[in-house]
Design a protein around this motif. Structure first.
Motif, PDB file in Angstrom:
ATOM      1  N   UNK A  73       0.801  -1.227   0.000  1.00 50.79           N
ATOM      2  CA  UNK A  73       0.000   0.000   0.000  1.00 50.79           C
ATOM      3  C   UNK A  73       0.839   1.286   0.000  1.00 50.79           C
ATOM      4  N   UNK A  74       2.130   1.188   0.271  1.00 50.49           N
ATOM      5  CA  UNK A  74       2.978   2.384   0.369  1.00 50.49           C
ATOM      6  C   UNK A  74       2.978   3.241  -0.897  1.00 50.49           C
ATOM      7  N   UNK A  75       3.072   2.655  -2.116  1.00 51.05           N
ATOM      8  CA  UNK A  75       3.014   3.512  -3.310  1.00 51.05           C
ATOM      9  C   UNK A  75       1.680   4.264  -3.431  1.00 51.05           C
ATOM     10  N   UNK A  76       0.594   3.637  -2.980  1.00 53.80           N
ATOM     11  CA  UNK A  76      -0.717   4.291  -3.026  1.00 53.80           C
ATOM     12  C   UNK A  76      -0.783   5.462  -2.046  1.00 53.80           C
ATOM     13  N   UNK A  77      -0.220   5.282  -0.860  1.00 54.94           N
ATOM     14  CA  UNK A  77      -0.162   6.383   0.108  1.00 54.94           C
ATOM     15  C   UNK A  77       0.665   7.539  -0.454  1.00 54.94           C
ATOM     16  N   UNK A  78       1.767   7.202  -1.118  1.00 54.42           N
ATOM     17  CA  UNK A  78       2.617   8.229  -1.727  1.00 54.42           C
ATOM     18  C   UNK A  78       1.863   8.966  -2.836  1.00 54.42           C
ATOM     19  N   UNK A  79       1.085   8.237  -3.621  1.00 49.87           N
ATOM     20  CA  UNK A  79       0.302   8.872  -4.689  1.00 49.87           C
ATOM     21  C   UNK A  79      -0.756   9.797  -4.092  1.00 49.87           C
ATOM     22  N   UNK A  80      -1.419   9.352  -3.019  1.00 51.86           N
ATOM     23  CA  UNK A  80      -2.405  10.192  -2.338  1.00 51.86           C
ATOM     24  C   UNK A  80      -1.751  11.486  -1.852  1.00 51.86           C
ATOM     25  N   UNK A  81      -0.552  11.379  -1.294  1.00 50.03           N
ATOM     26  CA  UNK A  81       0.182  12.559  -0.839  1.00 50.03           C
ATOM     27  C   UNK A  81       0.496  13.478  -2.024  1.00 50.03           C
ATOM     28  N   UNK A  82       0.926  12.906  -3.134  1.00 52.85           N
ATOM     29  CA  UNK A  82       1.235  13.728  -4.314  1.00 52.85           C
ATOM     30  C   UNK A  82      -0.013  14.440  -4.844  1.00 52.85           C
ATOM     31  N   UNK A  83      -1.155  13.743  -4.843  1.00 51.49           N
ATOM     32  CA  UNK A  83      -2.391  14.305  -5.389  1.00 51.49           C
ATOM     33  C   UNK A  83      -3.027  15.356  -4.481  1.00 51.49           C
ATOM     34  N   UNK A  84      -3.078  15.085  -3.177  1.00 49.09           N
ATOM     35  CA  UNK A  84      -3.832  15.954  -2.271  1.00 49.09           C
ATOM     36  C   UNK A  84      -2.988  16.637  -1.205  1.00 49.09           C
ATOM     37  N   UNK A  85      -1.742  16.220  -1.044  1.00 45.04           N
ATOM     38  CA  UNK A  85      -0.903  16.778   0.011  1.00 45.04           C
ATOM     39  C   UNK A  85      -0.627  18.254  -0.179  1.00 45.04           C
ATOM     40  N   UNK A  86      -0.487  18.959   0.931  1.00 47.88           N
ATOM     41  CA  UNK A  86      -0.220  20.389   0.894  1.00 47.88           C
ATOM     42  C   UNK A  86      -0.471  21.001   2.262  1.00 47.88           C
ATOM     43  N   UNK A  87      -0.786  22.284   2.269  1.00 44.87           N
ATOM     44  CA  UNK A  87      -0.984  23.003   3.535  1.00 44.87           C
ATOM     45  C   UNK A  87      -2.161  22.484   4.342  1.00 44.87           C
ATOM     46  N   UNK A  88      -3.135  21.845   3.665  1.00 46.73           N
ATOM     47  CA  UNK A  88      -4.358  21.418   4.340  1.00 46.73           C
ATOM     48  C   UNK A  88      -4.421  19.914   4.620  1.00 46.73           C
ATOM     49  N   UNK A  89      -3.507  19.144   4.022  1.00 39.05           N
ATOM     50  CA  UNK A  89      -3.561  17.680   4.163  1.00 39.05           C
ATOM     51  C   UNK A  89      -2.166  17.076   4.058  1.00 39.05           C
ATOM     52  N   UNK A  90      -1.911  16.062   4.906  1.00 39.05           N
ATOM     53  CA  UNK A  90      -0.662  15.304   4.785  1.00 39.05           C
ATOM     54  C   UNK A  90      -0.888  13.852   5.177  1.00 39.05           C
ATOM     55  N   UNK A  91      -0.254  12.961   4.428  1.00 39.55           N
ATOM     56  CA  UNK A  91      -0.150  11.567   4.833  1.00 39.55           C
ATOM     57  C   UNK A  91       1.054  11.506   5.771  1.00 39.55           C
ATOM     58  N   UNK A  92       0.798  11.176   7.027  1.00 40.86           N
ATOM     59  CA  UNK A  92       1.864  11.037   8.028  1.00 40.86           C
ATOM     60  C   UNK A  92       2.037   9.540   8.251  1.00 40.86           C
ATOM     61  N   UNK A  93       3.013   8.966   7.566  1.00 43.79           N
ATOM     62  CA  UNK A  93       3.267   7.525   7.625  1.00 43.79           C
ATOM     63  C   UNK A  93       4.430   7.290   8.587  1.00 43.79           C
ATOM     64  N   UNK A  94       4.151   6.611   9.690  1.00 39.97           N
ATOM     65  CA  UNK A  94       5.153   6.414  10.733  1.00 39.97           C
ATOM     66  C   UNK A  94       5.606   4.958  10.759  1.00 39.97           C
ATOM     67  N   UNK A  95       6.900   4.760  10.592  1.00 37.71           N
ATOM     68  CA  UNK A  95       7.481   3.426  10.676  1.00 37.71           C
ATOM     69  C   UNK A  95       7.647   3.048  12.144  1.00 37.71           C
ATOM     70  N   UNK A  96       7.160   1.871  12.501  1.00 40.54           N
ATOM     71  CA  UNK A  96       7.347   1.359  13.858  1.00 40.54           C
ATOM     72  C   UNK A  96       8.362   0.218  13.845  1.00 40.54           C
ATOM     73  N   UNK A  97       9.228   0.274  12.862  1.00 45.32           N
ATOM     74  CA  UNK A  97      10.245  -0.755  12.675  1.00 45.32           C
ATOM     75  C   UNK A  97      11.415  -0.543  13.629  1.00 45.32           C
ATOM     76  N   UNK A  98      11.847  -1.586  14.291  1.00 45.41           N
ATOM     77  CA  UNK A  98      12.972  -1.499  15.234  1.00 45.41           C
ATOM     78  C   UNK A  98      14.307  -1.250  14.543  1.00 45.41           C
ATOM     79  N   UNK A  99      14.366  -1.476  13.235  1.00 47.64           N
ATOM     80  CA  UNK A  99      15.618  -1.275  12.500  1.00 47.64           C
ATOM     81  C   UNK A  99      15.983   0.198  12.371  1.00 47.64           C
ATOM     82  N   UNK A 100      15.036   1.101  12.610  1.00 48.98           N
ATOM     83  CA  UNK A 100      15.332   2.524  12.646  1.00 48.98           C
ATOM     84  C   UNK A 100      15.234   3.264  11.330  1.00 48.98           C
TER      85      UNK A 100
END
Length: 174
Positions: A73-100
């Motif tokens: 799903x990551x490429x789709x989230x990135x596309x959503x950010x490209x299409x609608x992201x800006x001052x009013x909207x952001x996809x905040x994707x947080x990695x909870x991976x222990x690898x850092x």
């Protein structure tokens, strides 16, 4: 927003009727509750808090490098950010991976999701206050910091259904 979300009319508010098609599993809450003020780090190591996004619509996504549905799903989230992201909207994707940060940054490149900012919680402490019982977990948050709804599991975030859902959240007035 209208053109990015297709030609169908965009409602002025997020309702359960928008949980259809590719987002049929998205649960819209009858009563919105404040999202816990979780903290995490950005790609530079600076501590951040979700409350910094107040006044904006946020699609908060929790993921990890070892999570196969997250990778899908990551490429789709990135596309959503490209299409609608800006001052009013952001996809905040947080990695909870222990690898850092390094492994998570590499993952975003491999997954073709470089339009997403790098956010990390190596401790995975944010899972509990958000009620995430698995990954991926995604939450739509309104301008006041309240959870509009959530989906536990993967979704097609570049679909017309997702674009309509976010566009409706963007149209909400207070």
């Amino acid at each position: 927003v209208e053109s990015a979300a297709g030609t169908a009319a965009i409602p002025d508010r997020v309702t359960r009727e928008l949980s259809t098609g590719k987002l049929a599993a998205f649960v819209v809450h009858k009563q919105r509750k404040p999202v816990s003020d979780i903290t995490f780090r950005d790609g530079t190591g600076k501590e951040r808090s979700i409350s910094e996004w107040r006044g904006r619509i946020v699609l908060l996504n929790l993921w990890a490098t070892w999570c196969a549905p997250c990778r899908k799903e990551m490429p789709d989230l990135a596309k959503l950010q490209r299409l609608l992201g800006g001052d009013d909207f952001e996809v905040v994707a947080i990695s909870v991976d222990r690898k850092g940060a390094e492994a998570s940054a590499r993952f975003l490149i491999e997954a073709q999701a470089t339009s997403l900012a790098l956010y990390i919680d190596r401790s995975a402490r944010i899972l509990n206050p958000l009620g995430a019982i698995g990954l991926p977990a995604t939450y739509l948050i309104d301008r006041q910091g309240n959870e509009i709804g959530r989906i536990l599991g993967p979704a097609d975030w570049a679909s017309e259904d997702a674009l309509r859902l976010v566009a409706a959240a963007l149209k909400e007035q207070g």
